[in-house]
Enzyme design. Structure first.
Site, PDB file in Angstrom:
ATOM      1  N   GLU A 160      10.166 -16.936  27.509  1.00  0.00           N
ATOM      2  CA  GLU A 160      10.341 -18.031  26.559  1.00  0.00           C
ATOM      3  C   GLU A 160      11.846 -18.162  26.363  1.00  0.00           C
ATOM      4  O   GLU A 160      12.454 -17.369  25.650  1.00  0.00           O
ATOM      5  CB  GLU A 160       9.679 -17.740  25.209  1.00  0.00           C
ATOM      6  CG  GLU A 160       9.766 -18.955  24.293  1.00  0.00           C
ATOM      7  CD  GLU A 160      10.151 -18.672  22.840  1.00  0.00           C
ATOM      8  OE1 GLU A 160       9.925 -19.555  22.005  1.00  0.00           O
ATOM      9  OE2 GLU A 160      10.700 -17.604  22.529  1.00  0.00           O
TER      10      GLU A 160
ATOM     11  N   ASP B 257       9.444 -13.035  24.145  1.00  0.00           N
ATOM     12  CA  ASP B 257       9.879 -13.858  23.023  1.00  0.00           C
ATOM     13  C   ASP B 257      11.408 -13.971  22.994  1.00  0.00           C
ATOM     14  O   ASP B 257      12.106 -12.976  23.166  1.00  0.00           O
ATOM     15  CB  ASP B 257       9.389 -13.201  21.722  1.00  0.00           C
ATOM     16  CG  ASP B 257       9.627 -14.070  20.511  1.00  0.00           C
ATOM     17  OD1 ASP B 257       9.052 -15.171  20.477  1.00  0.00           O
ATOM     18  OD2 ASP B 257      10.376 -13.655  19.611  1.00  0.00           O
TER      19      ASP B 257
HETATM   20  C1  NOJ Z   1       9.416 -17.713  19.263  1.00  0.00           C
HETATM   21  C2  NOJ Z   1       8.015 -17.589  18.749  1.00  0.00           C
HETATM   22  O1  NOJ Z   1       7.154 -18.363  19.561  1.00  0.00           O
HETATM   23  C3  NOJ Z   1       8.049 -18.050  17.321  1.00  0.00           C
HETATM   24  O2  NOJ Z   1       6.760 -18.225  16.798  1.00  0.00           O
HETATM   25  C4  NOJ Z   1       8.857 -17.059  16.531  1.00  0.00           C
HETATM   26  O3  NOJ Z   1       9.010 -17.525  15.202  1.00  0.00           O
HETATM   27  C5  NOJ Z   1      10.252 -16.868  17.134  1.00  0.00           C
HETATM   28  N1  NOJ Z   1      10.234 -16.760  18.569  1.00  0.00           N
HETATM   29  C6  NOJ Z   1      10.922 -15.636  16.583  1.00  0.00           C
HETATM   30  O4  NOJ Z   1      10.314 -14.483  17.079  1.00  0.00           O
END
Ligand code: NOJ
Length: 534
Positions: A252, A200
């Protein structure tokens, strides 16, 4: 020659656990529900699952605020059930990927609680700073991604950084204990047999020295994509490399270019990264082709597979994205959402395009991600009453941005009334309400309909290994405006994003098409996989 690894060609199904299947009847999805639906995933034909965070969390951001990285939230089950799920998924031939959240913890994490109590050294694990102008003004001008300042003041007057919700304090990755702890957490789950992690906010861990002002919304953000982040992933890769079979990472990382993204994929760093251009591209052949070429060549430059993502739990569902007029260029994240939403959505049109796009996605080289409900052709639920909204974006934006609840609605499995088999009979209401017409899109209803989008996905996933996996590079074929045609190996994929039907190549038979009855001629908003007649 090295052999192809599973993660270079896999189709990964994203399980948004809160909304996948509820086994215990509290209206929230859980591990028991996931276990009961493993046969569904087997029949669908995916290779792996990625499960959104399932750790204990006060749910300030639907689990992306983690209070304990080595446990399971009681709403989702127990660690023993998690072990059983991993074993059962493996027995069903599925790899299991988890979500790791290293940029921030929950404010309920023991480290942050110790920081609030000002225990010796505890604040150094986070980013606490004194305010400006005598303490009243936040330390810098950074805004939270969800809206409002990225700083919150504690009782004793100091400020802490949270790029997301106030309940998600950012960690200080210059602190050796933070690095050590996360490497230990990775090993904890790898030891349980987990095959890898989606990381993440992988681009956010390291901030520019001194936390300087950004200076304006157009400027590069000093919190993102700093060169120092790569050292962290070299350490993580070393942890993964200790394991057999190979454990993997998917980043990500929302970075400005594929060139910046490819830096995360150097041989001693991460294995793959989401390429998000596909989910920002309009339904226009020329733009799609550009995005595909770019994704393939930049991934190839570092020896990584390209990745194809049509949607996830953070963006409007594909059906709805394609249900309105399409812009000429990329849909930027600051898409004029209000203007666009004011246009009536033609979900049937969106669904036709989503079906065609699935065939495009699943015929490309590399890995494909299917977000739960994409295979059912679910649309974004834009009509939620304000009082049920849960996404922190809604409140933090001062109720101007409805946020992401509309793509997180619990799945319809069967029956004609809510909860459509999501929960057992007699359960509490689902955590977000489902629309009245979703019975028609339930798994059971679609299983009965040979032409359903679910059956299209099943057929495509069954054919994919024979036609496309290992079939070599994309070779573009001459095509009319608005049309994409390419060959890989012996098969070809044709996609019509234009307004007029086109003839499919002569001497070829249709193996699979996005609409029933396609043969010889491809109508607008449709796609077909074809192969030369022998
Ligand atoms: C990306 C995640 O996919 C999202 O859902 C989240 O709110 C943010 N990162 C913060 O962790």
């Amino acid at each position: 020659m090295t052999s192809v690894q599973w993660w270079e060609t896999a189709v990964v199904y994203q399980i948004y656990i809160r909304s996948f299947a509820d086994g215990d009847g509290d209206g929230v999805g859980d591990i028991t529900g996931m276990r009961s639906r493993l046969p569904y995933l087997g029949a669908l034909g995916v290779d792996a699952v990625w499960i959104n965070p399932w750790y204990p969390s006060p749910m300030a951001d639907a689990g992306y605020d983690v209070a304990d990285y080595r446990e399971i939230d009681p709403a989702y089950g127990t660690l023993a059930q998690a072990r059983e799920f991993i074993a059962e998924a493996h027995a069903a031939g599925l790899k299991v990927l988890l979500d790791i959240v290293p940029n921030h913890t929950s404010d309920q994490h023991r480290w942050f609680q110790a920081a609030l109590r000002s225990e010796l050294g505890a604040r150094e694990r986070y980013l606490f700073r004194p305010g400006r102008a005598g303490g009243e003004v936040p330390p810098n001008d950074w805004q939270s991604i969800f809206g409002g300042p990225a700083w919150t003041r504690t009782d004793d007057g100091s400020w802490y950084l949270h790029l997301f919700a106030p309940g998600q304090p950012d960690l200080n990755w210059d602190h050796p204990e933070v690095r050590k702890e996360f490497e230990a957490v990775l090993a904890f789950w790898f030891d349980l047999g987990v095959d890898g992690f989606r990381i993440d906010v992988a681009h956010g861990l390291v901030k520019a020295a001194g936390l300087p002002d950004r200076g304006g919304p157009g400027n590069p953000h000093p919190a993102f994509d700093q060169d120092g982040v790569h050292e962290i992933y070299r350490g993580w890769r070393a942890v993964a490399n200790r394991y057999e079979p190979q454990r993997i990472f998917i980043a990500e990382a929302w970075v400005p270019s594929n060139e910046r993204l490819s830096r995360y994929l150097r041989p001693d760093e991460l294995h793959t990264a989401f390429q998000f251009d596909f989910l920002r591209a309009p339904w226009r052949a020329a733009k799609l082709r550009e995005v595909i070429d770019e994704a393939i060549s930049s991934a190839a430059s570092v020896g990584a597979p390209p990745t194809w993502v049509l949607s996830n739990h953070d963006v409007p569902r594909t059906v709805t994205r394609y249900a309105r007029s399409q812009p000429d260029g990329m849909v930027e994240s600051e898409w004029e959402r209000a203007r666009w939403v004011a246009e009536a959505a033609d979900h049937e049109l969106g669904r036709r395009r989503a079906r065609a796009c699935a065939l495009l996605q699943l015929s490309l080289p590399g890995t494909a991600y299917v977000y739960q409900g994409e295979e059912l052709g679910l649309e974004e639920v834009e009509e939620l009453p304000d009082e049920v909204r849960q996404d922190p974006t809604w409140l933090q934006s001062g109720r101007t941005d409805v946020g992401r609840d509309g793509c997180r609605i619990p799945l319809p499995w069967s029956g004609s009334q809510a909860p459509y088999g999501f929960s057992p009979p007699g359960s509490a209401a689902s955590w977000l309400p489902q629309p009245d017409h979703w019975g028609a899109y339930s798994v059971a209803a679609q299983e009965r309909d040979g032409d359903s989008i679910l059956n299209l996905y099943r057929a495509a996933l069954a054919l994919r290994p024979q036609l496309w996996v290992g079939a070599g590079d994309v070779r573009w074929l001459a095509s009319a405006d608005g049309v994409l045609g390419y060959a890989r190996g012996e098969a070809q994929c044709w996609v019509n994003t234009g307004d007029v039907e086109i003839a499919l190549p002569e001497g070829f038979s249709v193996l699979l098409a996005s609409e029933p009855g396609i043969d010889g001629v491809l109508p607008p908003d449709a796609a077909a996989w074809v192969r030369a007649r022998r």
